[in-house]
Design a protein around this motif. Structure first.
Motif, PDB file in Angstrom:
ATOM      1  N   VAL A   1      77.359  11.989  66.070  1.00  0.00           N
ATOM      2  CA  VAL A   1      78.411  12.662  66.110  1.00  0.00           C
ATOM      3  C   VAL A   1      79.539  12.925  66.345  1.00  0.00           C
ATOM      4  CG1 VAL A   1      79.744  12.996  63.827  1.00  0.00           C
ATOM      5  CG2 VAL A   1      77.687  11.879  63.214  1.00  0.00           C
ATOM      6  N   TYR A   2      80.579  12.935  67.181  1.00  0.00           N
ATOM      7  CA  TYR A   2      81.609  13.181  67.907  1.00  0.00           C
ATOM      8  C   TYR A   2      82.774  13.941  67.128  1.00  0.00           C
ATOM      9  CZ  TYR A   2      82.908  13.696  72.781  1.00  0.00           C
ATOM     10  OH  TYR A   2      83.776  14.129  73.835  1.00  0.00           O
ATOM     11  N   VAL A   3      82.572  14.737  67.587  1.00  0.00           N
ATOM     12  CA  VAL A   3      83.599  15.809  66.654  1.00  0.00           C
ATOM     13  C   VAL A   3      84.844  16.207  68.349  1.00  0.00           C
ATOM     14  CG1 VAL A   3      84.890  17.644  65.557  1.00  0.00           C
ATOM     15  CG2 VAL A   3      81.952  17.287  64.920  1.00  0.00           C
ATOM     16  N   GLY A   4      85.993  14.975  68.260  1.00  0.00           N
ATOM     17  CA  GLY A   4      86.799  15.443  69.319  1.00  0.00           C
ATOM     18  C   GLY A   4      87.512  16.785  69.467  1.00  0.00           C
TER      19      GLY A   4
ATOM     20  N   SER B   1      86.393  21.105  72.664  1.00  0.00           N
ATOM     21  CA  SER B   1      87.127  21.896  72.960  1.00  0.00           C
ATOM     22  C   SER B   1      87.281  22.095  71.163  1.00  0.00           C
ATOM     23  CB  SER B   1      88.894  21.046  72.844  1.00  0.00           C
ATOM     24  OG  SER B   1      89.726  21.601  72.957  1.00  0.00           O
ATOM     25  N   MET B   2      88.488  22.456  70.397  1.00  0.00           N
ATOM     26  CA  MET B   2      88.060  22.198  69.149  1.00  0.00           C
ATOM     27  C   MET B   2      87.884  21.796  68.296  1.00  0.00           C
ATOM     28  SD  MET B   2      92.091  22.101  66.483  1.00  0.00           S
ATOM     29  CE  MET B   2      91.332  20.370  66.005  1.00  0.00           C
ATOM     30  N   GLY B   3      86.701  21.124  68.931  1.00  0.00           N
ATOM     31  CA  GLY B   3      86.494  20.233  67.605  1.00  0.00           C
ATOM     32  C   GLY B   3      84.837  20.919  67.586  1.00  0.00           C
ATOM     33  N   ALA B   4      84.264  21.524  68.480  1.00  0.00           N
ATOM     34  CA  ALA B   4      83.395  22.355  68.984  1.00  0.00           C
ATOM     35  C   ALA B   4      83.217  23.610  67.834  1.00  0.00           C
ATOM     36  CB  ALA B   4      83.617  22.751  70.760  1.00  0.00           C
ATOM     37  N   LEU B   5      84.614  24.175  67.238  1.00  0.00           N
ATOM     38  CA  LEU B   5      84.630  25.017  66.374  1.00  0.00           C
ATOM     39  C   LEU B   5      84.557  24.363  64.897  1.00  0.00           C
ATOM     40  CD1 LEU B   5      86.784  25.903  68.681  1.00  0.00           C
ATOM     41  CD2 LEU B   5      87.338  27.383  66.862  1.00  0.00           C
ATOM     42  N   VAL B   6      84.608  23.260  64.853  1.00  0.00           N
ATOM     43  CA  VAL B   6      84.753  22.373  63.436  1.00  0.00           C
ATOM     44  C   VAL B   6      83.316  21.871  63.393  1.00  0.00           C
ATOM     45  CG1 VAL B   6      85.192  19.786  62.150  1.00  0.00           C
ATOM     46  CG2 VAL B   6      86.703  21.199  64.319  1.00  0.00           C
ATOM     47  N   ALA B   7      82.222  21.774  65.172  1.00  0.00           N
ATOM     48  CA  ALA B   7      80.990  21.309  64.536  1.00  0.00           C
ATOM     49  C   ALA B   7      80.118  22.766  63.874  1.00  0.00           C
ATOM     50  CB  ALA B   7      80.642  20.834  66.006  1.00  0.00           C
TER      51      ALA B   7
END
Length: 343
Positions: A28-31, A104-110
């Motif tokens: 799953v990729y969180v952009g 990017s911001m998706g890293a924080l969500v992940a």
């Protein structure tokens, strides 16, 4: 590869679009901040990046609410809402633990997802992320960029292209600016960018239990490398890999260098520069490139338009990890000579 587009609904009924490509263990990729599933697939650089990541696994990525192919929502962006959208996508991949890549911001969500749902995450990869948005930009720069995005989305997109993709070619930079503007309204773009500045996951890092790889470029203009080090220091037993480069977008610059440690960490085979990597049409184009043909001559020979020929050459270059036509030509000749029967 061909991606398959579908839709899922969040708990509040918002429709979120997702794309699936490849076969195998789910990833799953969180952009990052903005995305557009269809337009990103039409950009040679970005598509090559996703195809490289999907070799040997099933890559699932999605447009967050209000972006790309996903429906808008009346809710203000928040980490809670980000996790609700990710939860809807996570249900697609089944009950077994899956790999997660957040950029990017998706890293924080992940990170927030891995902390809240440790049983679902097999391995976690964070690229271009940070711990606290307050540390990625001084307040005056933050206010200036947010103001530009809000009042003149076109200009704001151009300024952000300078930050996110300083190594991009002129054509790529123009295309990226158009891509940003097509991905969301100015209001949504500003709200999501403000969220990226406001997020702070410092208190969540120690709760991550999944094996974690943190990848960052040393001179990333959008996220200081010190933030990557802070991520790796805060997550138990995380591994930090710092690579040369200054572009924040992973598919701009040396994307092959980014992809290699990620695939290795996820247990995927390394990507080889093999003739099997090319489609039959791309092999034809590579052969003509090796003969010194221009894009116009390639188009005339194959009965296609010049723009299509140019796109084929660009996708070949990206797929093989090369930077020039000369490298394509030399590689094709070496492959042909290597396969010739000996006397």
């Amino acid at each position: 590869m061909q991606q398959r587009i579908g839709r899922v609904s969040t708990a509040d009924g918002t429709e979120v679009s997702y794309a699936s490509v490849g076969e195998g263990r789910p990833l799953v990729y969180v952009g990052g901040w903005l995305s557009h599933l269809q337009l990103s697939w039409e950009m040679p650089e970005e598509r090559a990046y996703y195809e490289s990541l999907a070799e040997g696994c099933r890559l699932v990525r999605y447009d967050r609410a209000g972006c790309g192919l996903s429906a808008p929502s009346g809710r203000a962006p928040s980490l809670e809402y980000e996790l609700e959208q990710l939860a809807a996508v996570a249900e697609l991949v089944g009950p077994e633990p899956f790999d997660v890549v957040g950029t990017s911001m998706g890293a924080l969500v992940a990170v927030a997802w891995a902390a809240a749902h440790p049983e679902t995450v097999r391995r976690l990869v964070l690229y271009g992320g940070w711990v606290s948005g307050a540390n990625i930009s001084p307040p005056d720069v933050r206010d200036h960029v947010l103001g530009l995005v809000e009042s003149h989305w076109g200009l704001g997109a151009d300024v952000l292209t300078d930050i996110f993709a300083p190594d991009a070619t002129s054509a790529m930079r123009k295309g990226f600016g158009r891509y940003q503007r097509a991905s969301s309204s100015a209001e949504t773009a500003r709200s999501l960018l403000a969220l990226s500045y406001d997020l702070d996951i410092g208190d969540l890092l120690a709760q991550v239990r999944a094996p974690t790889l943190v990848v960052h470029r040393a001179e990333d203009r959008a996220a200081p490398v010190a933030e990557a080090a802070a991520l790796a220091d805060g997550i138990p037993d995380a591994t930090l890999v710092v690579l040369p480069g200054r572009s924040h977008l992973p598919y701009i610059g040396d994307a092959h260098a980014i992809m290699a440690p990620i695939r290795r960490f996820l247990g995927l085979r390394g990507l080889r520069r093999s003739p099997r990597d090319l489609t039959p049409r791309q092999a034809q184009v590579a052969a003509l490139v090796s003969e010194g043909r221009t894009n116009r001559e390639i188009a005339q020979t194959l009965g296609i338009d010049e723009r299509s020929a140019e796109g084929h050459v660009e996708r070949i270059r990206l797929r093989l990890g090369f930077t020039s036509r000369a490298q394509i030509a030399a590689w094709f000749v070496s492959q042909r000579e290597g396969s010739a029967p000996s006397n």
